[in-house]
Design a protein around this motif. Structure first.
Motif, PDB file in Angstrom:
ATOM      1  N   CYS A   1       0.804  -1.218   0.000  1.00 55.75           N
ATOM      2  CA  CYS A   1       0.000   0.000   0.000  1.00 55.75           C
ATOM      3  C   CYS A   1       0.841   1.275   0.000  1.00 55.75           C
ATOM      4  O   CYS A   1       1.841   1.369   0.723  1.00 55.75           O
ATOM      5  CB  CYS A   1      -0.931   0.030   1.208  1.00 55.75           C
ATOM      6  N   THR A   2       0.407   2.246  -0.781  1.00 60.94           N
ATOM      7  CA  THR A   2       0.962   3.590  -0.686  1.00 60.94           C
ATOM      8  C   THR A   2       0.338   4.268   0.538  1.00 60.94           C
ATOM      9  O   THR A   2      -0.689   3.802   1.055  1.00 60.94           O
ATOM     10  CB  THR A   2       0.633   4.407  -1.936  1.00 60.94           C
TER      11      THR A   2
ATOM     12  N   GLU B   1      -3.345   4.935  -0.176  1.00 65.95           N
ATOM     13  CA  GLU B   1      -4.184   3.730  -0.094  1.00 65.95           C
ATOM     14  C   GLU B   1      -4.403   3.310   1.348  1.00 65.95           C
ATOM     15  O   GLU B   1      -5.525   2.954   1.737  1.00 65.95           O
ATOM     16  CB  GLU B   1      -3.522   2.589  -0.874  1.00 65.95           C
TER      17      GLU B   1
ATOM     18  N   THR C   1       4.312  -0.696  -3.602  1.00 66.11           N
ATOM     19  CA  THR C   1       4.183   0.591  -2.900  1.00 66.11           C
ATOM     20  C   THR C   1       4.652   1.753  -3.783  1.00 66.11           C
ATOM     21  O   THR C   1       4.573   2.905  -3.369  1.00 66.11           O
ATOM     22  CB  THR C   1       5.005   0.585  -1.605  1.00 66.11           C
TER      23      THR C   1
ATOM     24  N   GLY D   1      -0.162   3.432  -6.872  1.00 65.25           N
ATOM     25  CA  GLY D   1      -1.386   3.103  -6.148  1.00 65.25           C
ATOM     26  C   GLY D   1      -2.621   3.303  -6.998  1.00 65.25           C
ATOM     27  O   GLY D   1      -2.546   3.710  -8.164  1.00 65.25           O
TER      28      GLY D   1
END
Length: 271
Positions: free
Chosen positions: A156-157, A160, A199, A202
């Protein structure tokens, strides 16, 4: 999520079809996605009367696979790719030459404008085909539990993570799975596989748009993404399509899509 630019996946239960929608989708939208099951295509893999001609350069590889299950799944996947491309281009599947780029990505020799992507999980296999640019497909069982708290750091970024964190657990799990399939489809379309860190890019949870890690837009609209249920909702199937601005000719017959030199070589070979 730009779903209107990506064709709805078609379930094709056997090599005999139905295939009409594949050609229609490729003509209308520039892409087509087909899914089926190993079990539905296994009889064809076992009994195809012209299997050697259908497999072409894959025949030797097929003969060297010692495990029968792996061997017949290999055949079923190749038959699905060839029959899908043949339906889209309106040619005999035996005339298509399936080859592989460095890293194993399949392509059709002589059809530089056609891009292919294959995915399989459980009993599902799916093929994506595009004439506008790169395509990637990925699928996962819809009931696969992907825990956000365990996967956040690796997939995940920050944007996100901020969108996913406040969701109820069941919705959070479902959205995490959807994001995973979208990211897999995108990296497959790029030809990067797992080499591109999840990452490093996103998706907007609501918009489905491709975003930079800081949440800013990462494209100018040349990418389209969609996620669909498959096989009665048992699987999630995500598709990533890139529009490279190629000639959008409505005629998708082999004579139009083939490179002229390769078409001439085929004609000479047939005579």
């Amino acid at each position: 999520m730009d779903e209107q630019r990506i064709s709805t996946p078609i379930h094709v239960p056997r090599p005999a079809g139905p295939w009409q929608g594949v050609h229609e989708n490729l003509t209308r939208l520039g892409n087509a996605v087909v899914h089926t099951t190993w079990g539905e295509w296994l009889p064809a893999a076992l009994t195809a009367p012209r299997l050697r001609r259908l497999l072409g350069r894959d025949w030797t590889r097929y003969r060297r696979i010692p495990d029968p299950t792996v061997r017949y799944r290999f055949v079923a996947a190749r038959l699905l790719m060839k029959h899908t491309a043949a339906a889209a281009l309106r040619v005999d599947p035996e005339t298509l030459d399936l080859a592989y780029r460095l890293g194993g990505r399949p392509y059709l020799r002589g059809f530089d404008q056609i891009d292919l992507s294959l995915t399989h999980t459980g009993d599902l296999m799916a093929v994506g085909l595009s004439r506008h640019g790169r395509i990637g497909v990925d699928a996962e069982p819809a009931d696969r539990r992907m825990r956000f708290d365990l996967l956040q750091a690796q997939m995940c970024t920050p944007t996100e993570a901020a969108e996913l964190a406040p969701l109820p657990e069941h919705e959070q799990t479902a959205q995490t799975l959807r994001l995973w399939t979208l990211k897999e489809a995108y990296t497959k379309a790029l030809g990067q596989g797992m080499r591109l860190g999840f990452t490093e890019f996103g998706f907007g949870l609501r918009s489905g748009r491709l975003l930079a890690p800081d949440g800013s837009p990462a494209t100018r609209g040349e990418w389209a993404f969609a996620t669909h249920p498959a096989l009665g909702g048992r699987y999630l199937l995500s598709v990533a399509c890139h529009d490279a601005g190629l000639d959008p000719a409505a005629d998708t017959s082999a004579g139009t899509m083939l490179d002229p030199g390769f078409l001439a070589a085929m004609a000479d070979h047939q005579h």
